[in-house]
Every structure is written in structure tokens, then in C-alpha cells.
Write an enzyme that holds these catalytic residues in place. Structure first.
Site, mmCIF file in Angstrom:
data_model
loop_
_atom_site.group_PDB
_atom_site.id
_atom_site.type_symbol
_atom_site.label_atom_id
_atom_site.label_comp_id
_atom_site.label_asym_id
_atom_site.label_seq_id
_atom_site.Cartn_x
_atom_site.Cartn_y
_atom_site.Cartn_z
ATOM 1 N N ASN A 37 0.809 -1.224 0.000
ATOM 2 C CA ASN A 37 0.000 0.000 0.000
ATOM 3 C C ASN A 37 0.837 1.267 0.000
ATOM 4 O O ASN A 37 0.298 2.363 -0.098
ATOM 5 C CB ASN A 37 -0.984 -0.023 1.169
ATOM 6 N N ILE A 53 -14.155 0.216 10.036
ATOM 7 C CA ILE A 53 -13.716 0.953 8.845
ATOM 8 C C ILE A 53 -14.548 0.591 7.617
ATOM 9 O O ILE A 53 -15.029 1.469 6.903
ATOM 10 C CB ILE A 53 -12.214 0.691 8.548
ATOM 11 N N CYS A 85 -16.178 -3.220 -3.879
ATOM 12 C CA CYS A 85 -15.515 -4.528 -3.867
ATOM 13 C C CYS A 85 -16.154 -5.356 -2.760
ATOM 14 O O CYS A 85 -17.120 -4.952 -2.130
ATOM 15 C CB CYS A 85 -14.026 -4.351 -3.611
ATOM 16 N N ARG A 100 -16.754 1.459 -0.966
ATOM 17 C CA ARG A 100 -15.501 2.172 -1.276
ATOM 18 C C ARG A 100 -15.773 3.486 -2.049
ATOM 19 O O ARG A 100 -15.326 3.674 -3.177
ATOM 20 C CB ARG A 100 -14.548 1.287 -2.072
ATOM 21 N N ARG A 142 -8.187 -0.885 -7.759
ATOM 22 C CA ARG A 142 -8.752 0.343 -7.179
ATOM 23 C C ARG A 142 -7.685 1.418 -7.043
ATOM 24 O O ARG A 142 -7.927 2.588 -7.250
ATOM 25 C CB ARG A 142 -9.293 0.054 -5.776
HETATM 26 C C1 EPZ Z 1 -6.521 1.935 1.873
HETATM 27 O O1 EPZ Z 1 -7.746 1.828 1.171
HETATM 28 C C2 EPZ Z 1 -5.817 0.593 1.691
HETATM 29 N N1 EPZ Z 1 -5.582 0.351 0.262
HETATM 30 C C3 EPZ Z 1 -6.701 -0.526 2.255
HETATM 31 O O2 EPZ Z 1 -5.966 -1.735 2.132
HETATM 32 C C4 EPZ Z 1 -6.931 -0.238 3.747
HETATM 33 O O3 EPZ Z 1 -7.784 -1.232 4.279
HETATM 34 C C5 EPZ Z 1 -7.595 1.147 3.893
HETATM 35 O O4 EPZ Z 1 -6.754 2.149 3.283
HETATM 36 C C6 EPZ Z 1 -7.813 1.530 5.349
HETATM 37 O O5 EPZ Z 1 -6.604 1.527 6.033
HETATM 38 C C7 EPZ Z 1 -4.528 0.965 -0.329
HETATM 39 O O6 EPZ Z 1 -3.804 1.738 0.281
HETATM 40 C C8 EPZ Z 1 -4.315 0.635 -1.782
HETATM 41 P P1 EPZ Z 1 -9.951 4.620 2.969
HETATM 42 P P2 EPZ Z 1 -8.641 3.167 0.910
HETATM 43 O O7 EPZ Z 1 -10.175 5.621 1.914
HETATM 44 O O8 EPZ Z 1 -7.753 4.321 0.687
HETATM 45 C C9 EPZ Z 1 -14.495 5.691 3.565
HETATM 46 C C10 EPZ Z 1 -5.665 -4.022 1.686
HETATM 47 O O9 EPZ Z 1 -6.213 -5.045 2.127
HETATM 48 N N2 EPZ Z 1 -14.293 6.644 2.466
HETATM 49 O O10 EPZ Z 1 -9.094 4.973 4.141
HETATM 50 O O11 EPZ Z 1 -9.651 2.844 -0.121
HETATM 51 C C11 EPZ Z 1 -14.509 4.255 3.048
HETATM 52 O O12 EPZ Z 1 -15.798 3.867 2.663
HETATM 53 C C12 EPZ Z 1 -6.523 -2.817 1.340
HETATM 54 O O13 EPZ Z 1 -4.443 -3.873 1.486
HETATM 55 C C13 EPZ Z 1 -15.313 7.541 2.145
HETATM 56 O O14 EPZ Z 1 -16.371 7.552 2.764
HETATM 57 O O15 EPZ Z 1 -9.363 3.292 2.320
HETATM 58 C C14 EPZ Z 1 -14.062 3.451 4.222
HETATM 59 O O16 EPZ Z 1 -15.193 3.163 5.024
HETATM 60 C C15 EPZ Z 1 -8.010 -3.053 1.587
HETATM 61 N N3 EPZ Z 1 -15.115 8.402 1.118
HETATM 62 C C16 EPZ Z 1 -13.141 4.417 4.992
HETATM 63 O O17 EPZ Z 1 -13.363 5.711 4.451
HETATM 64 C C17 EPZ Z 1 -13.948 8.426 0.398
HETATM 65 O O18 EPZ Z 1 -13.820 9.258 -0.532
HETATM 66 C C18 EPZ Z 1 -11.676 4.089 4.845
HETATM 67 O O19 EPZ Z 1 -11.369 4.096 3.469
HETATM 68 C C19 EPZ Z 1 -12.929 7.510 0.733
HETATM 69 C C20 EPZ Z 1 -13.129 6.633 1.772
#
Ligand code: EPZ
Length: 456
Positions: A35, A341, A128, A133, A104
Site C-alpha cells: 500500500n 472501517i 468490492c 468504497r 482500485r
Molecule cells: C486503503 O484503502 C488501503 N488500500 C486498504 O488496504 C486499507 O484497508 C484502507 O486504506 C484503510 O486503512 C490501499 O492503500 C491501496 P480509505 P482506501 O479511503 O484508501 C471511507 C488491503 O487489504 N471513504 O481509508 O480505499 C470508506 O468507505 C486494502 O491492502 C469515504 O467515505 O481506504 C471506508 O469506510 C483493503 N469516502 C473508509 O473511508 C472516500 O472518498 C476508509 O477508506 C474515501 C473513503
């Protein structure tokens, strides 16, 4: 996470055959962080000079991101775990749907492309298996920086407003500390005019790694890793050489596997404070943790039940929730595991129950009553981290298991089965030349969603 249904035979597939009740012993080398490497690859688009990335894990997700960059005209040379990235000749500002749909993280390219060309077109990354997401925080932040954004037929079309070809600094307050949104906005702000502050920013180590590389490239970013990040825009960014940080999620997965098999192992290289929430919980559950420089040694004792609730960094990482749940299935006592989360990241629970675990799922909280033994089964992984949880369960279980759906595992764990084999686990990757039928599977949900593998 799904069991293949009784009704359908399952297409040819690789699987990991695991002989249960294994023990781990020795030292395991931790790879570079998936990541972090993914977003660093996107950030390399911000300069016309060469970027050398070291300690890049060899994973299918990294390969997919590399293909996306090549599709834009980037010259990418890979030698073992080192990537040389040269973006001086990129001309295309639109990402092809078929490449984005498989990854993604490709959405991270929107910020750099917008800053570089004044416009960008990136297909919506979609949901997903673990949740919807959304990307509203990315979009709102880019608009605040001066982008005009419309979403047409599943394509996010971004353009810098007015005649200027530069975004402008602004103050952004995220509604939630989104990792991806923080990364997108930091990258976009590095070439904006003026100062940008991002409040309620995510603090994950991968974001700090990104900011360190961007500052090496000449960016002016302050306080990464804190809740408020400050970025003073600059005119251009130069090339650099950067080493990807160790993967804290892979590291935590091995520590959990050791605790689950009462095995003592050492993991290195790691950055211990990236794993503090995990090592604290493992200590609370009875393991002795010894930190020496960039290595951690675990010496498990009697495994006690503990409660966890996932949270943004520095809290307990959501990516280790499923592996830790597998651990708690055989702990003494009752534990409670809450996923805060993602809305749908408990798909492994019913499969662990099929193996003999005693877990009651209420909304996003698993109530676990530890059992003495769980039993090997043939199971299908449906996302990256729950596949890892199934492998840990297979190692714990009595009897053997076959874990299918390895395309998920190979996205995020470099040479996982080889590393486990070196540690003493009896595990082999098999390629089934023919299909197999219901007799090999017990029970389970309908397989209508078997084919619906999506990218986490
Ligand atoms: C990153 O995903 C990681 N992926 C994920 O790892 C990790 O689980 C996640 O961060 C949380 O730590 C990468 O870095 C490629 P978020 P990301 O935006 O950026 C909400 C793995 O297994 N949200 O922090 O997509 C969302 O719905 C993967 O390696 C909004 O509401 O995670 C979620 O509930 C899986 N609006 C929460 O925030 C937005 O515009 C956290 O999502 C963006 C997110």
C-alpha cells in the site's frame, strides 16, 4: 468469503494445500509495503525525471499498476525488487477501463495527471467485497483545489478551472481520515499554487512514506503522519531514489500466525512503531514481544481472548482484523472483534464457523467463544486479507485444508507460501488440471457469487 456451493463444480484453480497443526520456527523476511509502493508508483507521474524505487514487492497489484503507467507512456524497467520509472514521455491523460477495473489504487493517478496536464479522465474504481468504497472525499478535495469534476458513464472527468493550468492551495477538512483521499490530495497539492492544509488527514505509515518521497523530489510537505498536513505548492518536482517501507500488514500476519501456533519467530526488517497496536494486542493475548532495532521476536504463551476494534492508524489496522479473528477462534475465553472501517469485511466469519469455530456475528461485531480445535476444510478466499485469515486457520486446524481464490492472496503477499514453508509449515501450491465437485466441499452459501471476485 464464500464456500463453493454443493450445486456447482468449481472451475480450474490454483489452491494452497495446508497440513494443519503446524509450527513456525526461524526468521522471516518482510517485503516492501504494497500500500506504499502502489501510491509511490502513482506519485512518480508528478515528475519528468527518473524515479528509482527499491524494495518493491513482486505482487499482482504492483504489476497491474505498472501496466497502467506503461499504458500512459511511462518507461518502466524492473529488475528484481527495483523499479526505474521514467514519465518524461507520457502523453495520455486517460486511464483505460479494463486496467482500472482490476485495481482500485489506479484511481490515485487522477491527482498527478490533473496537476501535470490540467485534466484527467479516470474510470470510477467501484466497490468490492469489503465495501462500497466511495471516492467522494477525493472528488470534494480536488474541487476545493480548483478542479471541475463531472462523472459521466462511470468516468471521472477532471479539469482545472479557468485558463490557469495550476490548481490553487486551499483548506480541506476530510469527513473521515481516508487513506486514499489523503494521498490523492497531497499529491495534487504538491504542484498547486500556494498552501494547502488537509485537516482530519489519515496518518498511516504509507502516507508518511509517500510524503518522504515527495519531499525528496522537492515538494514542501510538513507534518505528514499528523492529523493536519501542510503542503506548500512548488513549480516542479525532480526525480529521486526511494526505498519502500516494510509491509506492516504482512509483518502482522506472520506475528499472528506465530501466536496461533504457539511458535516463536523473528520478523525483519520492520519499523516497530508501525505495528504498535498489533504487538500490544498480541502481548495482551499472552505473547512476549521483543523488539531489537528493525526486528521483532514473538514468544507466545497461553493464548488468551482479547477484544479489538479496528481504527485508523495508530489504531488496530482493519487489514489485520480477519487474521486476528482466526487467532481468537482458539483462544481461551470470549473475545469481541469489531470492524469500524469497512461495512462488509466480516465475510470470513461463517467459513471459520464451518471449520468448527464458535462465532456469533451481530452487525460488524464478531462475538467469539474460543474452542480447543478447528478442523481443516476446502475453502474459497474472496478478498485479500480474509484469504490470509483462512490460511492461518488452515495452519491451526486439525487435518488438511485447500484454500482457493489465490488471485486475491497474490495481490498482497509476496511469496507467502514459500515464506511459510521456510518457517516449517507443510504447504504447497497445487494447480488443479480438472474441476472438482461438491464432495470436496461441505455446506456453504450458494456459489452464485463465486465468480463475483472483485478487487478489495
Ligand atoms: C486503503 O484503502 C488501503 N488500500 C486498504 O488496504 C486499507 O484497508 C484502507 O486504506 C484503510 O486503512 C490501499 O492503500 C491501496 P480509505 P482506501 O479511503 O484508501 C471511507 C488491503 O487489504 N471513504 O481509508 O480505499 C470508506 O468507505 C486494502 O491492502 C469515504 O467515505 O481506504 C471506508 O469506510 C483493503 N469516502 C473508509 O473511508 C472516500 O472518498 C476508509 O477508506 C474515501 C473513503
Amino acid at each position: 468469503m464464500i464456500c463453493v456451493s454443493k450445486k456447482k463444480s468449481y472451475p480450474k484453480s490454483e489452491n494452497l494445500k495446508i497440513f494443519g497443526q503446524g509450527k513456525l520456527n526461524g526468521i522471516v523476511e518482510i517485503s516492501g509495503a504494497k500500500n506504499s509502493a502502489l501510491v509511490l508508483l502513482a506519485a512518480s507521474l508528478l515528475t519528468n525525471e527518473k524515479i528509482i524505487l527499491k524494495n518493491v514487492p513482486r505482487l499482482t497489484d504492483i504489476e497491474k499498476m505498472g501496466n497502467i503507467l506503461k499504458n500512459l507512456g511511462v518507461n518502466l524497467v524492473e529488475r528484481n525488487n527495483k523499479l526505474q520509472i521514467d514519465s518524461k514521455n507520457i502523453s495520455i491523460k486517460e486511464l483505460p477501463y479494463e486496467l482500472v477495473n482490476g485495481l482500485r489504487a489506479s484511481f490515485f493517478c487522477i491527482g498527478p495527471l490533473l496537476s501535470k496536464f490540467g485534466e484527467a479522465k479516470v474510470p470510477l474504481p467501484g466497490g468490492c467485497n469489503i465495501g462500497s468504497r466511495p471516492i467522494d472525499e477525493h472528488i470534494n478535495g480536488l474541487k476545493a483545489l480548483g478542479a471541475e469534476i463531472i462523472i459521466e458513464e462511470g468516468i471521472v472527468k477532471a479539469k482545472i478551472k479557468g485558463k490557469k493550468n495550476k490548481l490553487h492551495g486551499t483548506h480541506i477538512k476530510l469527513k473521515c481520515p481516508s487513506v486514499g483521499a489523503t494521498e490523492t490530495l497531497v499529491m495534487a497539492a504538491t504542484l498547486a499554487q500556494g498552501r494547502t492544509t488537509i485537516e482530519n488527514a489519515a496518518r498511516e505509515p504509507e502516507i508518511q512514506d509517500l510524503c518522504q518521497m515527495l519531499n525528496k523530489m522537492g515538494a514542501k510537505i510538513y507534518d505528514s503522519g499528523k492529523e493536519k498536513i501542510i503542503i506548500d505548492g512548488v513549480n516542479k518536482l525532480s526525480g529521486c531514489t526511494h526505498k519502500v517501507i516494510p509491509d506492516r500488514i504482512e509483518a502482522g500476519t506472520f506475528l499472528i500466525a506465530a501466536a496461533a501456533t504457539s511458535s516463536s519467530i523473528t520478523i525483519a526488517p520492520v519499523i516497530p512503531h508501525h505495528l504498535e497496536a498489533v504487538t500490544n494486542k498480541l502481548q495482551e493475548s499472552g505473547s512476549k514481544i521483543t523488539i531489537k532495532g528493525n526486528s521483532i521476536t514473538i514468544n507466545p504463551r497461553e493464548l488468551k481472548s482479547v477484544d479489538i476494534s479496528t481504527a485508523p492508524f495508530p489504531g488496530f489496522p482493519t487489514d489485520l482484523q480477519a487474521p486476528f479473528t482466526a487467532l481468537m477462534t482458539i483462544a481461551n475465553g470470549k473475545s469481541k472483534i469489531t470492524e469500524t472501517i469497512f461495512e462488509n469485511r466480516m465475510n470470513h466469519i461463517h467459513l471459520l464457523n464451518k471449520m468448527g469455530a464458535r462465532i456469533k456475528l451481530r452487525k460488524n461485531t464478531a462475538h467469539i467463544k474460543g474452542v480447543k480445535t478447528i478442523y481443516g476444510m476446502d475453502l474459497v478466499g474472496s478478498d485479500l486479507r480474509s484469504s490470509a485469515a483462512l490460511i492461518i486457520a488452515g495452519i491451526i486446524a486439525k487435518g488438511s485444508s485447500k484454500i482457493y481464490g489465490l488471485e486475491h492472496l497474490d495481490r498482497g503477499y509476496e511469496n507467502f507460501e514459500s515464506k511459510l514453508k521456510i518457517l516449517g509449515i507443510k504447504i504447497t501450491r497445487e494447480f488443479n488440471k480438472n474441476t472438482f465437485t461438491q464432495s470436496e466441499f461441505k455446506g456453504g452459501k450458494e456459489s452464485e457469487d463465486t465468480e463475483k471476485y472483485k478487487v478489495a
